[in-house]
Design a protein around this motif. Structure first.
Motif, PDB file in Angstrom:
ATOM      1  N   ALA A  57       7.426  -7.324  -3.787  1.00  0.00           N
ATOM      2  CA  ALA A  57       7.583  -7.389  -2.335  1.00  0.00           C
ATOM      3  C   ALA A  57       8.992  -7.030  -1.896  1.00  0.00           C
ATOM      4  O   ALA A  57       9.183  -6.520  -0.780  1.00  0.00           O
ATOM      5  N   TYR A  58       9.984  -7.275  -2.715  1.00  0.00           N
ATOM      6  CA  TYR A  58      11.370  -7.029  -2.315  1.00  0.00           C
ATOM      7  C   TYR A  58      12.072  -6.012  -3.210  1.00  0.00           C
ATOM      8  O   TYR A  58      13.276  -6.057  -3.390  1.00  0.00           O
ATOM      9  N   GLY A  59      11.287  -5.105  -3.808  1.00  0.00           N
ATOM     10  CA  GLY A  59      11.891  -4.049  -4.605  1.00  0.00           C
ATOM     11  C   GLY A  59      12.439  -2.937  -3.715  1.00  0.00           C
ATOM     12  O   GLY A  59      11.893  -2.635  -2.646  1.00  0.00           O
ATOM     13  N   ASP A  60      13.529  -2.307  -4.139  1.00  0.00           N
ATOM     14  CA  ASP A  60      14.169  -1.253  -3.351  1.00  0.00           C
ATOM     15  C   ASP A  60      13.703   0.148  -3.743  1.00  0.00           C
ATOM     16  O   ASP A  60      13.764   1.078  -2.930  1.00  0.00           O
ATOM     17  N   SER A  61      13.258   0.296  -4.981  1.00  0.00           N
ATOM     18  CA  SER A  61      12.835   1.621  -5.428  1.00  0.00           C
ATOM     19  C   SER A  61      11.371   1.837  -5.088  1.00  0.00           C
ATOM     20  O   SER A  61      10.572   0.901  -5.050  1.00  0.00           O
ATOM     21  N   LYS A  62      11.041   3.091  -4.844  1.00  0.00           N
ATOM     22  CA  LYS A  62       9.668   3.436  -4.509  1.00  0.00           C
ATOM     23  C   LYS A  62       8.785   3.300  -5.739  1.00  0.00           C
ATOM     24  O   LYS A  62       9.122   3.791  -6.818  1.00  0.00           O
ATOM     25  N   MET A  63       7.642   2.679  -5.585  1.00  0.00           N
ATOM     26  CA  MET A  63       6.737   2.450  -6.712  1.00  0.00           C
ATOM     27  C   MET A  63       5.955   3.713  -7.017  1.00  0.00           C
ATOM     28  O   MET A  63       5.406   4.359  -6.100  1.00  0.00           O
ATOM     29  N   LEU A  94      13.941   3.889   4.162  1.00  0.00           N
ATOM     30  CA  LEU A  94      14.128   2.587   3.536  1.00  0.00           C
ATOM     31  C   LEU A  94      13.234   1.530   4.177  1.00  0.00           C
ATOM     32  O   LEU A  94      12.634   0.693   3.482  1.00  0.00           O
ATOM     33  N   GLU A  95      13.112   1.595   5.491  1.00  0.00           N
ATOM     34  CA  GLU A  95      12.256   0.626   6.172  1.00  0.00           C
ATOM     35  C   GLU A  95      10.791   0.843   5.799  1.00  0.00           C
ATOM     36  O   GLU A  95      10.025  -0.107   5.622  1.00  0.00           O
ATOM     37  N   LYS A  96      10.383   2.099   5.699  1.00  0.00           N
ATOM     38  CA  LYS A  96       9.011   2.370   5.283  1.00  0.00           C
ATOM     39  C   LYS A  96       8.753   1.854   3.859  1.00  0.00           C
ATOM     40  O   LYS A  96       7.695   1.302   3.561  1.00  0.00           O
ATOM     41  N   ARG A  97       9.718   2.060   2.974  1.00  0.00           N
ATOM     42  CA  ARG A  97       9.557   1.604   1.583  1.00  0.00           C
ATOM     43  C   ARG A  97       9.449   0.080   1.519  1.00  0.00           C
ATOM     44  O   ARG A  97       8.631  -0.472   0.792  1.00  0.00           O
ATOM     45  N   LYS A  98      10.266  -0.607   2.320  1.00  0.00           N
ATOM     46  CA  LYS A  98      10.189  -2.069   2.349  1.00  0.00           C
ATOM     47  C   LYS A  98       8.861  -2.533   2.930  1.00  0.00           C
ATOM     48  O   LYS A  98       8.278  -3.529   2.478  1.00  0.00           O
ATOM     49  N   LEU A  99       8.377  -1.808   3.926  1.00  0.00           N
ATOM     50  CA  LEU A  99       7.105  -2.172   4.521  1.00  0.00           C
ATOM     51  C   LEU A  99       5.964  -1.988   3.530  1.00  0.00           C
ATOM     52  O   LEU A  99       5.037  -2.810   3.444  1.00  0.00           O
ATOM     53  N   GLU A 100       6.016  -0.913   2.763  1.00  0.00           N
ATOM     54  CA  GLU A 100       5.012  -0.701   1.725  1.00  0.00           C
ATOM     55  C   GLU A 100       5.068  -1.802   0.667  1.00  0.00           C
ATOM     56  O   GLU A 100       4.029  -2.325   0.225  1.00  0.00           O
ATOM     57  N   ALA A 101       6.288  -2.153   0.241  1.00  0.00           N
ATOM     58  CA  ALA A 101       6.443  -3.164  -0.803  1.00  0.00           C
ATOM     59  C   ALA A 101       5.942  -4.536  -0.327  1.00  0.00           C
ATOM     60  O   ALA A 101       5.282  -5.267  -1.079  1.00  0.00           O
ATOM     61  N   ARG A 102       6.255  -4.866   0.923  1.00  0.00           N
ATOM     62  CA  ARG A 102       5.808  -6.160   1.428  1.00  0.00           C
ATOM     63  C   ARG A 102       4.288  -6.199   1.544  1.00  0.00           C
ATOM     64  O   ARG A 102       3.649  -7.209   1.220  1.00  0.00           O
ATOM     65  N   THR A 103       3.702  -5.104   2.028  1.00  0.00           N
ATOM     66  CA  THR A 103       2.235  -5.053   2.125  1.00  0.00           C
ATOM     67  C   THR A 103       1.602  -5.190   0.744  1.00  0.00           C
ATOM     68  O   THR A 103       0.646  -5.949   0.547  1.00  0.00           O
ATOM     69  N   LEU A 104       2.131  -4.450  -0.233  1.00  0.00           N
ATOM     70  CA  LEU A 104       1.587  -4.527  -1.587  1.00  0.00           C
ATOM     71  C   LEU A 104       1.806  -5.911  -2.197  1.00  0.00           C
ATOM     72  O   LEU A 104       0.942  -6.430  -2.919  1.00  0.00           O
ATOM     73  N   GLY A 105       2.960  -6.544  -1.909  1.00  0.00           N
ATOM     74  CA  GLY A 105       3.217  -7.883  -2.432  1.00  0.00           C
ATOM     75  C   GLY A 105       2.218  -8.907  -1.914  1.00  0.00           C
ATOM     76  O   GLY A 105       1.715  -9.755  -2.674  1.00  0.00           O
ATOM     77  N   LEU A 106       1.917  -8.837  -0.614  1.00  0.00           N
ATOM     78  CA  LEU A 106       0.937  -9.772  -0.062  1.00  0.00           C
ATOM     79  C   LEU A 106      -0.456  -9.518  -0.629  1.00  0.00           C
ATOM     80  O   LEU A 106      -1.218 -10.446  -0.894  1.00  0.00           O
ATOM     81  N   VAL A 107      -0.787  -8.223  -0.818  1.00  0.00           N
ATOM     82  CA  VAL A 107      -2.088  -7.891  -1.415  1.00  0.00           C
ATOM     83  C   VAL A 107      -2.173  -8.433  -2.834  1.00  0.00           C
ATOM     84  O   VAL A 107      -3.197  -8.998  -3.238  1.00  0.00           O
TER      85      VAL A 107
END
Length: 470
Positions: A340-346, A425-438
């Protein structure tokens, strides 16, 4: 001559009076204290010149003495599961017939029964073969019990004593187990030709007080055993013994309230950490606290569960599996927080179908906002709070002015201005948070499915496991 004759006559008269006194005094004493019928019976049967209490009570030496035993349990003092011993208090009654000790009741005022003592008549030497102490080994003892002798030669010996016996236990179905313990009685070094030992149907305990166990059955049966002192058929003989078996059923309510329910609640609370948001600072602390609480609980349960090296309790497997699942909740929480809080793109999100499945389809299935919904929400929030420069100073304008200035329709503008667009960066964080909750919901679902499988498997093992009675 005359004087000497007179003296001799007087001497004879004195001797005659003395002899009469010796005869009349005991007679007078007997007249004052006559013997009872019971005393006369004892003199009649026990003062026989040929009677010996060391001989078997049969007139024909080729016949065996039929000794019957009956046991009634009236108290259970202890059941030690670690040492596998049970201590009970019982009333044991032996009966046999002594053919040499009979009388006619009509000759003794109709008396049918008298009380005799251990050293006066023959008594069988009976052993409690599975006794755990020397005091409980000898069933018949002169220090306890009474003997009743009837006119037909029937002898009843009743004795009460506390017995500590070995009881092989099986704990696979703990705490829904039923244990079977035995009392094994046998004559001491006596063959079947000498003593035929039989056990009669026992009487069920009338009042047994136990906080944990209930008596559910009491039965008896007879068996024979071949004893051999040396490896030779000539030295072997067959002996009989009687076995009394009683069944004890455990009351599981105490263990359900102290073991099953607390462990289940602790395990489910450890899964509840996945419901907390990833940015919650107490999430890991809550998971570690649950694991520590379950560890302390396991240490307490160790002193309660019975020890069994083979075929241990089914409930022990259940507790171990739930403990492992609770411990796995902590590393999975750390993994999801890292996502959820990773900085690099998965890398996995570079594939279109996988990205659509993880960020759009799964969130909707799990009742979570998808990535597109989060993206639209963040973009509109930026549009509503846009900061523009006016005449060299920073001025914050309302969302209505921003929309009017850029000629945008609120929440549904197809055109996105540079100010409204989100940074990479904001898009990447948004993706990570969405994936973390999933992943949180997905892992929670997996844990619940695994716990359900453990519960079903535990019930199935209890259901299909045979009633293991030791």
């Amino acid at each position: 001559m005359g004087w000497s004759g007179c003296s001799s006559v007087k001497a004879k008269m004195t001797l005659t009076k003395l002899m009469m006194c010796l005869v009349l005094i005991p007679a007078a004493a007997f007249a004052r204290n006559p013997k009872s019928a019971e005393g006369r019976i004892r003199d009649y049967i026990l003062n026989q010149p040929d009677y010996s209490p060391r001989e078997r009570p049969v007139l024909n030496s080729n016949l065996s003495v039929n000794v019957n035993i009956q046991v009634q349990i009236y108290g259970m003092l202890d059941l030690n599961e670690k040492d596998q011993t049970v201590t009970i208090a019982s009333w044991t009654q032996l009966s046999w017939r002594d053919e040499r000790l009979t009388w006619n009741p009509n000759d003794f005022e109709g008396v049918l029964c008298v009380v005799v003592y251990f050293d006066e008549i023959w008594t069988p030497r009976i052993l409690l073969s599975n006794a755990m102490s020397f005091e409980g080994l000898q069933v018949v003892s002169a220090n306890r019990g009474t003997i009743l002798l009837y006119c037909d030669g029937t002898v009843f010996l009743g004795t009460s004593f506390v017995q500590c016996t070995q009881c092989a236990m099986k704990f696979r179905n703990f705490p829904f187990d039923t244990q079977s313990c035995q009392l094994v009685f046998s004559p001491e070094n006596q063959s079947k030709q000498q003593i035929n030992f039989t056990a009669s149907d026992p009487r069920m305990p009338s009042s047994i007080v136990s906080n944990e166990w209930d008596f559910v059955g009491f039965s008896s049966y007879n068996n024979e055993h071949i004893n051999t002192f040396v490896e030779s058929d000539e030295s072997s003989y067959i002996s009989t013994f009687g076995i009394f078996s009683f069944q004890l059923k455990r009351d599981p309510n105490y263990y359900i309230t102290t073991i099953v329910i607390p462990s289940t609640l602790l395990c489910l609370m450890s899964y509840a950490t996945f419901l907390a948001p990833p940015d919650s600072g107490e999430r890991i602390g809550l998971g570690v606290s649950m694991v520590l609480g379950l560890t302390v609980f396991q240490l307490l349960v160790t002193n309660i569960l019975p020890t069994a090296s083979k075929n241990g309790p089914i409930i022990s497997t259940y507790l171990s599996n739930t403990f492992v699942l609770s411990c796995l909740a902590v590393p999975f929480s750390l993994f999801n927080i890292t996502i959820a809080y990773g900085d690099s793109k998965m890398t996995i999100l570079k594939h279109g179908r996988i990205r659509m499945f993880l960020l759009e389809l799964l969130p909707r299935v799990m009742c979570l906002p998808s990535y597109q919904e989060r993206f639209d929400g963040e973009r509109n929030d930026n549009a509503r709070s846009q900061i523009v420069k006016k005449e060299g100073e920073m001025v914050t304008i309302s969302p209505v002015e921003v929309i009017s200035k850029n000629k945008l329709q609120p929440w549904s503008s197809p055109a996105v201005t540079e100010a409204e667009s989100l940074s990479t960066l904001e898009k990447r964080k948004l993706e990570a948070r969405t994936l973390g909750l999933v992943m949180d919901r997905l892992v929670l679902l997996c844990f619940l499915v695994a716990y359900t499988i453990i519960v079903i498997n535990t019930f199935a093992r209890f259901y299909h496991s045979p009633e293991e009675v030791a």
